[in-house]
Design a protein around this motif. Structure first.
Motif, PDB file in Angstrom:
ATOM      1  N   UNK A  12       0.829  -1.001   0.147  1.00  0.00           N
ATOM      2  CA  UNK A  12       0.008  -0.002   0.091  1.00  0.00           C
ATOM      3  C   UNK A  12       0.798   1.278   0.187  1.00  0.00           C
ATOM      4  N   UNK A  13       2.085   1.136   0.675  1.00  0.00           N
ATOM      5  CA  UNK A  13       2.697   2.305   0.874  1.00  0.00           C
ATOM      6  C   UNK A  13       3.415   2.563  -0.460  1.00  0.00           C
ATOM      7  N   UNK A  14       3.898   1.375  -1.396  1.00  0.00           N
ATOM      8  CA  UNK A  14       4.513   1.716  -2.506  1.00  0.00           C
ATOM      9  C   UNK A  14       3.654   2.300  -3.601  1.00  0.00           C
ATOM     10  N   UNK A  20       1.006   9.017  -6.119  1.00  0.00           N
ATOM     11  CA  UNK A  20       1.040  10.681  -5.846  1.00  0.00           C
ATOM     12  C   UNK A  20      -0.174  11.232  -4.890  1.00  0.00           C
ATOM     13  N   UNK A  21      -0.110  12.242  -4.196  1.00  0.00           N
ATOM     14  CA  UNK A  21      -0.950  12.752  -3.235  1.00  0.00           C
ATOM     15  C   UNK A  21      -2.165  12.655  -3.680  1.00  0.00           C
ATOM     16  N   UNK A  22      -3.433  12.262  -3.181  1.00  0.00           N
ATOM     17  CA  UNK A  22      -4.881  12.408  -3.420  1.00  0.00           C
ATOM     18  C   UNK A  22      -5.164  11.352  -4.502  1.00  0.00           C
ATOM     19  N   UNK A  23      -4.396  10.546  -4.944  1.00  0.00           N
ATOM     20  CA  UNK A  23      -4.911   9.618  -5.907  1.00  0.00           C
ATOM     21  C   UNK A  23      -4.905   8.195  -5.763  1.00  0.00           C
ATOM     22  N   UNK A  66       6.482  -5.242  -9.218  1.00  0.00           N
ATOM     23  CA  UNK A  66       7.477  -5.844  -8.463  1.00  0.00           C
ATOM     24  C   UNK A  66       6.794  -6.570  -7.146  1.00  0.00           C
ATOM     25  N   UNK A  67       5.418  -6.214  -6.966  1.00  0.00           N
ATOM     26  CA  UNK A  67       4.640  -7.071  -5.912  1.00  0.00           C
ATOM     27  C   UNK A  67       3.677  -8.080  -6.596  1.00  0.00           C
TER      28      UNK A  67
END
Length: 476
Positions: A12-14, A20-23, A66-67
């Protein structure tokens, strides 16, 4: 279907970093609306990301690759085959915010757009300069160009002007490996390398995620005439279609409805139709004003013939609207009779349309399911509507074998299982009836080249085989 394991905190962090912010949205209530399309199939995604530009899409693809997280590109969800349904979980990448017209170049008859722009916005912008983009699906006011390209969705004008494949010069896409790929040209000729533009169009987001498209524009015709032909049988209407398509003046629209559709319209609307009508053609002819009358008469002459009960030409815009009111009355009538109907989109050679209509009528009697046919006659593209009642167990049990028989008949008549609606989930298990094992193996190899981790819309378009995702639950 077993729900996928939740995405890990690191995943989730990736995704948040890439989006980007808000997306990024992960709340179930926010994600729910992005889990379905017009097929009524539904599976909620684990996250929704709003696309903003090519660089951001590339970052999102890399984070998912990557995940081993499935990534499904989505326009406005107007498709009918479940191609944007995240049935394996993962991330839906919505293009609703990426909706700009980037360039309009009338001198070179082209327009550059982002995939989230609506078809209607493109038509309006082009018309201001005397042009149009030929693809015109029924949902043009709402559907996106990206969706049109993903399905190669065309609409009525394809009979004269072709599909998105013939009207798109180039693309920018991000492959499943995270590479930014630019295909095609800005000229009407170009033969350098393989035609990756046409390969990506119609691939339903399984090979690459489209972020820009160079559209080929066509000048608007000076004039247009509208005709309505009514016939005593669908066979007579289909013979008229063959005559029309065999003469030099190609109509810009050639639509048909069978006798069942006409009877339904007569029952649920006030549109005037004669008794005994077994087939109806809506015909539009466009041309320069100087030759429009002659062109219209050439088409009208071909439309007349044995079995033609009437042929009406509209003289005013009010009369044009009155003639098209018959066709426009069909969808509300179908929704009234069968709000959860099954709509299949098949195509056969024009000369085989009468055979297929007869086969459909026989299947309707055999399985006791009302079936209505209409569609794009000039392409042999028939929308076969099974008016099933979901509350009737007998009808629902009969629907699948009826569809299987329908597909067998289409293929025996040298047709195809989908003219413009795509494959998605709804038809993927039937694809191997049309395509050979050799063709499917080659297509899977192409998929592996573009998307080696199988993250882009996995499990869509072809019969399912074991995926690398099966051993990577949840996204590490």
């Amino acid at each position: 279907m077993t729900p996928p394991a939740p995405l890990s905190e690191s995943a989730l962090q990736a995704l948040a970093n890439a989006a980007g912010p808000g997306n990024l949205r992960t709340a179930p209530g926010d994600c729910w609306a992005y889990g379905g399309d017009n097929s009524r199939l539904h599976a909620p995604p684990q996250a929704v990301i709003f696309a903003t530009d090519t660089a951001q899409v590339q970052a999102v693809v890399e984070a998912c690759r990557d995940r081993w997280i499935p990534l499904i590109a989505r326009g406005r969800g107007t498709g009918t085959t479940g191609a944007t349904v995240p049935d394996r979980g993962g991330v839906v990448l919505s293009f609703e915010r990426m909706d700009r017209i980037l360039e309009l170049d009338p001198d070179n008859r082209l327009m550059v757009v982002q995939p989230g722009v609506t078809n209607q916005a493109v038509q309006d912008a082009a018309a201001a300069h005397g042009f149009f983009w030929p693809p015109d699906p029924t949902s043009a006011a709402y559907c996106t160009v990206g969706g049109n390209l993903a399905y190669n969705a065309a609409g009525p004008r394809a009979v004269k002007y072709g599909t998105p494949r013939e009207n798109t010069l180039g693309l920018t896409a991000v492959t499943g490996s995270g590479r930014v790929l630019r295909t095609g040209v800005r000229t009407t000729k170009g033969v350098v390398g393989y035609d990756l533009t046409r390969l990506l169009i119609g691939s339903e987001g399984t090979l690459g995620i489209l972020t820009e498209a160079v559209l080929r524009l066509t000048p608007l015709a000076e004039g247009k005439r509208t005709l309505q032909g009514i016939y005593d049988s669908m066979e007579a209407a289909a013979r008229a279609v063959s005559r029309i398509m065999a003469q030099p003046v190609i109509p810009c629209a050639l639509e048909f409805m069978d006798g069942q559709a006409i009877a339904m319209i007569r029952q649920y609307s006030t549109a005037p139709l004669p008794e005994g009508a077994g087939g109806l053609l809506m015909i539009e002819v466009d041309a320069p004003e100087a030759g429009l009358a002659e062109a219209t008469e050439r088409v009208a002459e071909a439309a007349r013939g044995q079995g033609c009960l009437s042929l009406t030409q509209a003289r005013t815009q009010e009369e044009v609207r009155a003639l098209w009111a018959t066709r426009k009355a069909l969808s509300p009538a179908l929704r009234h009779v069968a709000p959860k109907k099954i709509n299949e989109d098949v195509a056969v050679p024009v000369s085989r349309m009468p055979d297929l209509i007869r086969d459909v009528e026989a299947l309707s009697r055999e399985y006791a399911i009302p079936i209505v046919c209409f569609g794009h006659a000039g392409n042999g593209n028939i929308h076969v509507n099974l008016l099933v009642d979901p509350d009737d167990p007998r009808q629902m049990a009969a629907a699948t074998p009826c569809l299987e028989r329908l597909f067998d008949r289409v293929l025996s008549q040298q047709g195809t299982l989908s003219g413009e609606h795509g494959v998605g989930i709804a038809k993927r298990d039937y694809v191997d009836r049309e395509l050979s094992p050799e063709a499917l193996d080659l297509m899977r190899g192409i998929k592996a080249c573009f998307d080696p981790a199988d993250i882009l819309n996995p499990g869509k378009g072809m019969p399912v085989q074991p995926s690398p995702l099966a051993s990577r639950p949840g996204g590490a």
